[in-house]
Scaffold this motif. Structure first.
Motif, PDB file in Angstrom:
ATOM      1  N   THR A  14       0.829  -1.201   0.000  1.00 37.94           N
ATOM      2  CA  THR A  14       0.000   0.000   0.000  1.00 37.94           C
ATOM      3  C   THR A  14       0.866   1.255   0.000  1.00 37.94           C
ATOM      4  O   THR A  14       0.616   2.201  -0.753  1.00 37.94           O
ATOM      5  N   ASP A  37      -7.657  -4.425  -2.746  1.00 35.33           N
ATOM      6  CA  ASP A  37      -7.262  -5.209  -1.575  1.00 35.33           C
ATOM      7  C   ASP A  37      -8.494  -5.582  -0.766  1.00 35.33           C
ATOM      8  O   ASP A  37      -9.472  -4.831  -0.716  1.00 35.33           O
ATOM      9  N   ASN A  41      -7.062   0.146   2.169  1.00 35.99           N
ATOM     10  CA  ASN A  41      -6.701   1.364   2.889  1.00 35.99           C
ATOM     11  C   ASN A  41      -5.742   2.250   2.115  1.00 35.99           C
ATOM     12  O   ASN A  41      -5.021   3.063   2.687  1.00 35.99           O
TER      13      ASN A  41
END
Ligand SMILES: Nc1ncnc2c1ncn2[C@@H]1O[C@H](COP(=O)(O)OP(=O)(O)OP(=O)(O)O)[C@@H](O)[C@H]1O
Ligand SMILES: [Mg+2]
Length: 105
Positions: A14, A37, A41
């Motif tokens: 990420t 994902d 996030n």
């Protein structure tokens, strides 16, 4: 150019995706960031904030539960399910593609 960031849990996917997306955008590349994902996030790392990240996640959940129609095309997807992130990145939290056209989406 399409880049996919994959790897083991906690390996920095990420963070890497966000840094690459924002760096390319700062240098003038038009960037769309897609978070597929299971724990999405990327919005946090891109800088859209907690509330907007939660809003995008809730939209994907609604899609997965059949409460919302999938977008029929790319522009519609980014319009309906995307948000503007810092540096000009357009972020969308995406789910499975229904009836994909041939080729790489
Ligand atoms: N290059 C780096 N150097 C040091 N720490 C890093 C680096 N990249 C990421 N991290 C830290 O490692 C942790 C995991 O990073 P990140 O969330 O990007 O990984 P991930 O692969 O997306 O994880 P997950 O599998 O849980 O989605 C975070 O605390 C992040 O700040
Ligand atoms: Mg991650």
């Amino acid at each position: 150019m399409k880049l996919a960031v994959v790897g083991k849990g906690g390996s920095g996917k990420t963070t890497t995706a966000a840094v690459v997306a924002r760096t390319l955008a700062r240098h003038g590349t038009s960037v769309v960031a897609l978070d597929c994902d299971s724990n999405p996030n990327l919005g946090i790392s891109l800088g859209v904030g907690d509330d907007e990240t939660e809003r995008l996640i809730a939209m994907r959940q609604a899609l997965d539960e059949g409460e919302q129609e999938h977008a029929p095309g790319w522009d519609d997807l980014l319009d309906r399910f995307g948000t503007d992130a810092p540096d000009g990145v357009r972020l969308a939290v995406v789910t499975a593609i229904q009836n994909p056209e041939p080729g790489c989406p």
